[in-house]
Structures are given as structure tokens and as C-alpha cells.
Design a protein around this motif. Structure first.
Motif, PDB file in Angstrom:
ATOM      1  N   PHE A   5       3.942  -8.087  -6.628  1.00  0.00           N
ATOM      2  CA  PHE A   5       3.138  -8.562  -5.453  1.00  0.00           C
ATOM      3  C   PHE A   5       1.860  -9.116  -5.844  1.00  0.00           C
ATOM      4  N   ASP A   6       1.354  -9.420  -4.721  1.00  0.00           N
ATOM      5  CA  ASP A   6      -0.142 -10.227  -5.030  1.00  0.00           C
ATOM      6  C   ASP A   6      -0.903  -8.957  -5.396  1.00  0.00           C
ATOM      7  N   LYS A   7      -0.777  -7.583  -4.849  1.00  0.00           N
ATOM      8  CA  LYS A   7      -1.587  -6.694  -5.065  1.00  0.00           C
ATOM      9  C   LYS A   7      -0.902  -5.369  -4.700  1.00  0.00           C
ATOM     10  N   VAL A   8      -1.077  -4.236  -5.263  1.00  0.00           N
ATOM     11  CA  VAL A   8      -0.469  -2.986  -4.895  1.00  0.00           C
ATOM     12  C   VAL A   8      -1.670  -2.022  -4.882  1.00  0.00           C
ATOM     13  N   PHE A   9      -1.866  -1.449  -3.812  1.00  0.00           N
ATOM     14  CA  PHE A   9      -2.914  -0.354  -3.551  1.00  0.00           C
ATOM     15  C   PHE A   9      -2.235   1.031  -3.898  1.00  0.00           C
ATOM     16  N   GLU A  10      -2.885   1.666  -4.814  1.00  0.00           N
ATOM     17  CA  GLU A  10      -2.662   3.011  -5.023  1.00  0.00           C
ATOM     18  C   GLU A  10      -2.916   3.950  -3.829  1.00  0.00           C
ATOM     19  N   PRO A  11      -2.432   5.126  -3.864  1.00  0.00           N
ATOM     20  CA  PRO A  11      -2.997   6.197  -2.530  1.00  0.00           C
ATOM     21  C   PRO A  11      -4.263   6.462  -2.549  1.00  0.00           C
ATOM     22  N   GLN A  12      -4.850   6.332  -3.574  1.00  0.00           N
ATOM     23  CA  GLN A  12      -6.315   6.829  -3.621  1.00  0.00           C
ATOM     24  C   GLN A  12      -7.309   6.033  -3.303  1.00  0.00           C
ATOM     25  N   VAL A  13      -6.844   4.447  -2.994  1.00  0.00           N
ATOM     26  CA  VAL A  13      -7.625   3.282  -2.669  1.00  0.00           C
ATOM     27  C   VAL A  13      -8.158   3.792  -1.201  1.00  0.00           C
ATOM     28  N   THR A  14      -9.573   3.140  -1.117  1.00  0.00           N
ATOM     29  CA  THR A  14     -10.238   3.516   0.180  1.00  0.00           C
ATOM     30  C   THR A  14     -10.037   2.257   1.273  1.00  0.00           C
ATOM     31  N   GLN A  15     -10.321   2.706   2.380  1.00  0.00           N
ATOM     32  CA  GLN A  15     -10.357   1.399   3.527  1.00  0.00           C
ATOM     33  C   GLN A  15     -11.295   0.209   2.839  1.00  0.00           C
ATOM     34  N   ALA A  16     -12.368   0.453   2.459  1.00  0.00           N
ATOM     35  CA  ALA A  16     -13.339  -0.568   2.056  1.00  0.00           C
ATOM     36  C   ALA A  16     -12.923  -1.207   0.857  1.00  0.00           C
ATOM     37  N   ARG A  67       0.937  -1.131  -0.102  1.00  0.00           N
ATOM     38  CA  ARG A  67       0.028  -0.152   0.032  1.00  0.00           C
ATOM     39  C   ARG A  67       1.040   1.074  -0.001  1.00  0.00           C
ATOM     40  N   ILE A  68       0.769   2.129  -1.058  1.00  0.00           N
ATOM     41  CA  ILE A  68       1.360   3.235  -1.046  1.00  0.00           C
ATOM     42  C   ILE A  68       0.862   4.467  -0.387  1.00  0.00           C
ATOM     43  N   ARG A  69       1.645   5.000   0.547  1.00  0.00           N
ATOM     44  CA  ARG A  69       0.664   6.193   1.154  1.00  0.00           C
ATOM     45  C   ARG A  69       0.875   7.497   0.094  1.00  0.00           C
ATOM     46  N   PRO A  70      -0.229   8.429   0.494  1.00  0.00           N
ATOM     47  CA  PRO A  70      -0.303   9.475  -0.260  1.00  0.00           C
ATOM     48  C   PRO A  70       0.893  10.369  -0.226  1.00  0.00           C
ATOM     49  N   ALA A  71       1.273  11.225  -1.207  1.00  0.00           N
ATOM     50  CA  ALA A  71       2.745  12.132  -1.035  1.00  0.00           C
ATOM     51  C   ALA A  71       2.349  13.093  -0.155  1.00  0.00           C
ATOM     52  N   GLY A  72       3.324  13.459   0.727  1.00  0.00           N
ATOM     53  CA  GLY A  72       3.377  14.771   1.492  1.00  0.00           C
ATOM     54  C   GLY A  72       2.581  14.720   3.015  1.00  0.00           C
TER      55      GLY A  72
END
Length: 356
Positions: free
Chosen positions: A69-80, A30-35
Motif C-alpha cells: 500500500f502507500d504506507k504501512v505503520f508498524e505497531p510502535q509508530v506514534t500518533q505524531a 496500521r498494525i495494532r500491537p499484539a495482545g
């Protein structure tokens, strides 16, 4: 076929689909939003499809490193959306499996956001911990005419290689010991366990645990968690139709930050804490390496963390690791270290292992 049997078959099918994709350990990034930490250095991480990312190395060569990897979550991906990919493993514990979900990465990369969430009074802000229990309550109610479930939670932290009970206030702490001959979720007999029946119960206990967790100021994060937090959910089921009983255990682990002490500028007590954190994370890496190599000896006893989770890291256990990435170039070394560790973990297929 009765409703419970249909649901059980569906859960097993979902679980098996997950496992067929990548052995018994799933690795998500999971990639955190920058800044978000007021770091204005350029971004050096980019996603590359649903399962890949690219890291741009600082320097004149501008070298690119690819990871999958099995999956990469971009910064805008929600908790749901994150929970949607986690749900099949969590539901499998109702069939008697042990499940372990880790959040790994440097301080400030978003581990606690994924596991606990932010603004938890509102459903959209809740992380995996809350969503998992709400999901279990939903299944409990749907199956109430066929299965009676008891759901209990335990919340401990490992601080400087010592177990602390987060559901007990500091003045009433007792010495906690790990008994690995006991069943999953029962291997810390001195830890307080509370029955939960609703979201309100969970919110109350999570708030208490968060307030009791060890935190201290470091250069990396003003309220950096200096311990590994382990929320354990124990579910016992009695099938009213068949008389069968199930016992499942879910460990939800928010690991302490994995950064180098030279970057966090830790000194004194903070340095002692950092050394214990890095030592236990190294021990976790050694356990993962031994599992990957199918070694006869797996060094679970080398840290309290791996000893506590031993029965959920081997045999028929199901494991998911969320690797958290800070995308700024200033965190390049920590990002690369996290991704290399993730690559090692992704090579593991669990199975029966030898003695400790």
C-alpha cells in the motif's frame, strides 16, 4: 510575494506531491500491537518495509500472502508520526478541497485510537481528529493578517441507517435528512454546527460526542462502537488582500467494526446493528468498485454513509483510508478481508463521475 501566497504555494506543492504518488486515494495500513485485546494467539502479520506487509495463513501449508500500500505503520509508530503523513491532505482543505479520511477494520483493531486517540488530555495521546483541528488553528493564526478563517465542526453518527446528532443530547434529537444539492458540510441542515477557536473547544465537543455515541457490549469488545462516527470540519476563508473566498470540508470517519456476525456472536438488537453495519460497509465497497471501474453510475444512495460523503468521494475530492489490522492469528479472516478491501481501494483514481 506575501506570506500567505508563499504558504499557499507550499501547501499546494505538498498536496500535489501526495497525489502524484498514488492518484487521489491514499491507502495506509496500521498494525495494532499484539495482545492488546488479551488475545494470546500467535502473530500472523509482519511488516515488510515502509509499504508492505506479509500475512501468514494458518494451516499446514503455512502460505504467505504479500500486500503493498502507500504506507504501512508498524505497531510502535506514534500518533505524531501517523499525523505527519496525513497533514498535507488536511491542509489542502484550506485551499477549498473536500477531504475524507476513513478508519476501517474489525472491532478492536485500533480505529478509534487512530482517529480520536487515548488519554487525550495529553497531546501525545491525541489522534488525527484533535491534531487536524490544532493544525488548522495554527495555520489560522499564522495567516491572520491576510486571511480570516471560520472553523466549525459537526459530529454525527449513522446508527442502524439513521443519522443522530452527537452534539445534541438524546432527548433533544431532531430528524436529520441528507440534502445532496447543498454545499459540502452543509448537506445535513438540521445538524448542529459549533464554531471552534481553540483546543479547549475541541476537547469539550469531542467529549460530548463520545458520550452520546451508541455503544454496546459484544463478544469482540466490551464497549464496541455500533455506529459510524463522522466528524465534519468546515472551514470558510476570506482573503483580506484579494477578496477571494474559499470553502473546504474535512470528513473524519471512524467506521463501525467490520467483523463477521458469527465471530462477534451478535444476537437480538446487536445482530440488527451488525447487519446494518455490514450492509453499509458493503455499500461503501460497491461505491469504491464503481469508482475504480469508472462506472457512469455510482451507487451513493445505497447507504446513508455513502450518501452523506458523496461529494468527498468523487470529483476533485481527496481521500485517505487507514486500514487497521489485528495481528493475531485468531483474526486472520478479518485481516485478510480488510487487506483485500484495501487493495480494491488502492486501485481507484478519482475523477468526474456520472449521476447517481
Amino acid at each position: 510575494m506575501d506570506k500567505y501566497r508563499v504558504m499557499q504555494a507550499e501547501n499546494r506543492k505538498l498536496y500535489n506531491q501526495v497525489q502524484d504518488l498514488r492518484g487521489a486515494i491514499r491507502v495506509f495500513c496500521r498494525i495494532r500491537p499484539a495482545g492488546r485485546t488479551n488475545d494470546d494467539s500467535p502473530v500472523c502479520v509482519e511488516s515488510a518495509g515502509e509499504d508492505g506487509l506479509v500475512v501468514r495463513c494458518p494451516g499446514p501449508k503455512n502460505e504467505l500472502k504479500d500486500f503493498h500500500f502507500d504506507k504501512v505503520f508498524e505497531p510502535q509508530v506514534t500518533q505524531a508520526q501517523v499525523y505527519e503523513d496525513t497533514q498535507p491532505l488536511i491542509r489542502s482543505m484550506l485551499d477549498g478541497f473536500n477531504v475524507c479520511i476513513f478508519a476501517y477494520g474489525q472491532t478492536g483493531a485500533g480505529k478509534t485510537h487512530t482517529m480520536s486517540g487515548t488519554d487525550v488530555e495529553h497531546a501525545d495521546g491525541r489522534g488525527i481528529n484533535y491534531r487536524a483541528l490544532d493544525d488548522l488553528f495554527l495555520l489560522r493564526d499564522e495567516r491572520a493578517t491576510e486571511v480570516v478563517y471560520s472553523i466549525k465542526v459537526q459530529m454525527v453518527e449513522i446508527y442502524n441507517e439513521t443519522l443522530r446528532d452527537l452534539l445534541v443530547d438524546g432527548g433533544h434529537q431532531v430528524r436529520l435528512e441528507i440534502h445532496n444539492t447543498q454545499a459540502s458540510g452543509l448537506n445535513v441542515p438540521g445538524a448542529k454546527q459549533e464554531v471552534v477557536t481553540s483546543s479547549a473547544d475541541v476537547l469539550r465537543l469531542m467529549d460530548k460526542g463520545a458520550r452520546n455515541r451508541k455503544s454496546a457490549e459484544t463478544r469482540m469488545n466490551e464497549r464496541s462502537s455500533r455506529s459510524h462516527q463522522v466528524l465534519t470540519v468546515i472551514v470558510d476563508g476570506d482573503n483580506l488582500l484579494t477578496g477571494a473566498q474559499t470553502h473546504g470540508c474535512l470528513h473524519l470517519v471512524d467506521l463501525a467494526g467490520s467483523e463477521r456476525t458469527t465471530k462477534s456472536e451478535a444476537t437480538g438488537d446487536r445482530l440488527v446493528e451488525a447487519n446494518h453495519i455490514n450492509s453499509s460497509l458493503s455499500a461503501l465497497g460497491d461505491v469504491m468498485a464503481a469508482l475504480a471501474n469508472k462506472s457512469k453510475h455510482v451507487p451513493f444512495r445505497n447507504s446513508k454513509l455513502t450518501q452523506l460523503l458523496a461529494d468527498s468521494l468523487s470529483g476533485q475530492a481527496k481521500v485517505m483510508m487507514f486500514m487497521h489490522i489485528a495481528p493475531e492469528a485468531s483474526s486472520f479472516q478479518e485481516t485478510l478481508s480488510t487487506l483485500k478491501f484495501a487493495t480494491r481501494v488502492s486501485e481507484i483514481t478519482l475523477g468526474q463521475v456520472g449521476t447517481w
